[in-house]
Design an enzyme around this catalytic site. Structure first.
Site, short mmCIF file in Angstrom:
data_model
loop_
_atom_site.label_atom_id
_atom_site.label_comp_id
_atom_site.label_asym_id
_atom_site.label_seq_id
_atom_site.Cartn_x
_atom_site.Cartn_y
_atom_site.Cartn_z
N ASP A 187 0.44 -0.83 -0.18
CA ASP A 187 -0.07 -0.12 0.18
C ASP A 187 0.69 1.73 0.20
O ASP A 187 0.64 2.27 0.56
CB ASP A 187 -0.96 0.00 1.32
CG ASP A 187 -1.97 0.75 1.11
OD1 ASP A 187 -2.61 0.76 0.33
OD2 ASP A 187 -2.25 1.07 2.36
N GLU A 437 4.26 -7.56 7.65
CA GLU A 437 1.90 -8.50 6.79
C GLU A 437 2.59 -9.78 5.74
O GLU A 437 2.07 -9.92 4.52
CB GLU A 437 1.01 -7.98 6.28
CG GLU A 437 0.87 -5.91 7.24
CD GLU A 437 -0.60 -5.92 6.94
OE1 GLU A 437 -0.59 -6.29 6.00
OE2 GLU A 437 -1.19 -4.52 7.79
N TYR A 490 -6.86 -3.21 11.89
CA TYR A 490 -7.80 -2.03 12.57
C TYR A 490 -8.71 -2.01 12.61
O TYR A 490 -10.01 -2.08 11.57
CB TYR A 490 -7.38 -0.95 10.79
CG TYR A 490 -5.78 -0.90 9.83
CD1 TYR A 490 -5.26 0.27 10.06
CD2 TYR A 490 -4.99 -1.65 9.56
CE1 TYR A 490 -4.40 0.66 10.07
CE2 TYR A 490 -3.78 -1.86 8.99
CZ TYR A 490 -3.48 0.06 10.11
OH TYR A 490 -2.03 0.18 9.87
N GLU A 526 0.30 -1.36 14.06
CA GLU A 526 0.31 -0.25 13.33
C GLU A 526 -1.69 -0.78 13.83
O GLU A 526 -2.06 -1.78 14.44
CB GLU A 526 -0.17 -0.69 11.49
CG GLU A 526 1.32 -0.94 11.25
CD GLU A 526 0.93 -1.20 9.50
OE1 GLU A 526 -0.27 -1.22 8.92
OE2 GLU A 526 2.09 -1.37 8.49
#
Ligand code: GCB
Length: 638
Positions: A187, A437, A490, A526
């Site tokens: 990303d 990740e 998230y 994160e």
């Protein structure tokens, strides 16, 4: 099918000391405006076949001006941004006559993304794969002295399944025929070009090629030892030198010599000093980031001075166990960010103004750490982190790793070897992150990450290893190979979007589960929410500034409960600043999870985070509050 992976050797980096002037060395920058040509996407090797490097690029193709260092993508007004494949750079430069005498000349690139091929005066000098890492070559015998020279660079940005990071190239039909498309799962925008400075530097014929430094503290951090190990390049016979000695001197910040030794025919040794000022992180001590200067002198047997190299050294110890990470014997709680090297126009190009601004913001907000997500950052920023006491989780460029293969493993290991070789002497580097990740639910991830982690440990036993994991803990196969577990999640954004009431308990539960599974310290590496600056909505609604503040506050609540458990050692917001990504309907001009905008101005959540980071600093390390931390509201008498 299970993949059989073999632990093959990877090439060992040599040399690559950061170019610094001294009484025996000169450094010259080749930064500036270069000439630039993009290849035809359908014919990326044409320039090599037609030998464009044998003459000025402008004789083969029309050139345009291109700044170095910078990404080339956002400089022009045409579609260079989305170019896939090779581009070419060249420029001319003079080498002084004086450089021809009894010395060696080196050409060094801070980084070119992704693959670079370099010629000087038409002769091939070096090829390097993997962006964000330096490379160099000796050019002594290729240069014209007292005359003009030409440097030509071909840079290829193509990412495939065996590059680090991985990508895919496909050919698809468009309105006019076929076109080549680069895709990737990570990303951030795949910026490319000559991203960091290009230097020419001189060394004596026999010179200090490498310096490796480790430090130890004892007697309650008051006694320090600096162990140095030097490699020398050059033939002693050429120089009529039989024995080489190293004279090592250590100076404090005021320039006073605090220790010195001369080795007797050996290239390593130890400097011992008392009354040490240890290297401490920002806000953990009133004088953070204390650096000594180590001066290494290479002497011939007759005491003749052959070479001098100086570098900054911070004295600190690191240790870790099943629940803590300690610096100089004191437990650390990380409060920081995942970041990107990214800015308007220059993309990932080194920019001193941006770097200094970013460090000012890091200190303003009270952060003590960041992760170099998702690749090695500039050497200049590592030096800055040393000076300012900012702890670095140093990440290699492996992101979203999948489709494991022997070739990928070799490149992944090589990226870590180059990273550790480059950064091993930085006191700010406190941990290696071997991936972001990775797809660690797959069967092959277990042996793959075992090999990567063991390799990393074999290169550096003084720092712990982590990886930022996003697969569910029930499926992960990498955690048992790590020292510290980092997880990205998230809540209220990608999962349970908008549900602020489903954050705190989920974070507590997941962190606890990771700890239970591996019995290791845990970091939330994160968390965050995309936020459009200036969008206000109450009650909080996704993308608004209020929502980002609320998401943060719900996480803070979870973190405070987790801190009490003893094994939760850090919180990292995603992201420090807004940054550019590939085009997608989930990204409005890029990823907007920044606490700062892309032009480095605070969103509302920055002020909230600042209050928390300083509150943690005061609670844990007795730091002072800045005077402007709280806005005056009222003088309440009763
Ligand atoms: C992640 C990735 C990061 C992304 C972020 C996001 O988990 O590690 O590279 O930018 O999520 O915002 O989606």
């Amino acid at each position: 099918m299970a993949l059989i992976l073999v632990n093959k050797e990877v090439p060992q980096t040599r040399g690559m000391l950061y170019p610094r002037e001294s009484e025996t060395r000169e450094v010259r920058s080749l930064d500036g405006i270069w000439n630039f040509v993009r290849s035809d996407q359908a014919n990326p090797t044409q320039g090599v076949r037609d030998e464009w490097y044998t003459k000025d690029l402008s004789q083969s193709r029309p050139t345009i001006p291109m700044p170095v260092p910078a990404s080339y993508n956002d400089i022009t007004t045409d579609n260079l941004r989305d170019h896939v494949g090779t581009v070419w750079y060249d420029r001319k430069f003079f080498v002084p006559r004086s450089w021809s005498k009894n010395q060696r000349i080196w050409l060094r690139f801070g980084s070119v993304h992704y693959e670079a091929f370099v010629w000087i005066n038409g002769q091939k000098v070096v090829k390097h794969e993997i962006g964000h890492l330096p490379f160099e070559a000796e050019v002594t015998d290729i240069l014209n002295y007292g005359a003009e020279n030409r440097i030509t660079v071909m840079c290829d940005n193509a990412l495939i399944q065996t590059t680090v990071p991985q990508g895919k190239i496909t050919e698809v039909p468009n309105d006019n025929g076929m076109t080549i498309i680069q895709s990737y799962t990570f990303d951030f925008f795949n910026y490319a070009g000559i991203h960091r400075s290009v230097h020419l530097y001189t060394t004596p014929r026999t010179f200090i090629e490498e310096v490796e430094v480790t430090t130890a503290l004892s007697e309650n951090n008051s006694v320090g030892e600096v162990f140095y190990s030097v490699s020398v390049n050059g033939s002693a016979a050429n120089e009529a030198i039989n024995v080489l000695n190293i004279q090592a001197n250590l100076y404090d910040k005021e320039g006073a010599k605090v220790a010195n030794t001369t080795s007797d025919g050996k290239l390593d040794g130890c400097l011992k000093l008392t009354g040490v000022k240890p290297w401490w992180p920002y806000l953990m001590h009133p004088e953070p980031g204390y650096l000594y200067e180590l001066e290494i002198k290479l002497l011939a047997a007759n005491e003749e001075l052959l070479d001098v190299y100086r570098l900054k050294v911070g004295l600190r110890t690191l240790s870790w166990n099943k629940s803590q990470f300690l610096i100089n014997g004191k437990p650390v709680y990380f409060r920081g960010f995942g970041r990107h090297e990214d800015s308007d126009i220059r993309g990932k190009g080194l920019d001193n103004a941006l770097m200094v601004r970013d460090f000012n913001l890091l200190k303003w907000i009270g952060a003590n750490a960041y992760r170099t997500s998702h690749y090695p950052y500039s050497e200049e920023s590592m030096q800055f982190a040393d000076q300012h006491g900012i702890m670095i989780i140093d990440e290699c460029p492996s992101v979203d790793t999948e489709n494991y293969s022997q070739e990928l493993l070799g490149k992944h290991k090589s990226s870590l070897e180059q990273l550790i070789h480059r950064d091993r002497n930085h006191p700010s580097v406190v941990m290696w992150s071997i991936a972001n990740e990775p797809r660690t639910a797959s069967m092959n991830a277990d042996s793959y990450f075992e090999l990567v982690a063991n390799f990393t440990r074999s290169l550096d036993k003084t720092r712990p290893i982590t990886a930022a994991i996003a697969v569910p803990y029930t499926q992960d196969k990498s955690g048992r190979h790590l020292d510290i577990i980092s997880f990205n999640r998230y809540n209220a954004w990608y999962s349970n979007t908008g549900r602020l009431d489903m954050v705190t308990q989920n974070v507590i539960d997941e962190a606890t589960a990771w700890n239970k599974q591996y019995n290791k310290p845990v970091i939330m590496s994160e968390y965050g929410a995309d936020t459009l600056e200036g969008l206000h909505m109450t009650p909080a609604y996704v993308w608004s500034e209020e929502f980002q503040e609320e998401v943060f506050a719900r996480h803070f609540k979870a973190f405070d409960q987790l801190r009490k458990k003893g094994w939760f050692i850090g919180e990292f917001v995603w992201n420090f600043a807004d940054f550019k990504t590939a085009q997608s309907y989930t990204r409005v001009g890029g990823n907007k999870k920044g606490v700062f905008t892309r032009s480095r101005q605070p969103k509302a959540a920055a002020h909230l985070l600042r209050k928390r980071y300083f509150a943690l600093g005061r609670d844990l390390d007795q730091c002072q509050f800045p005077e402007d931390l709280f806005t005056y509201i009222a003088d309440l008498i009763s």
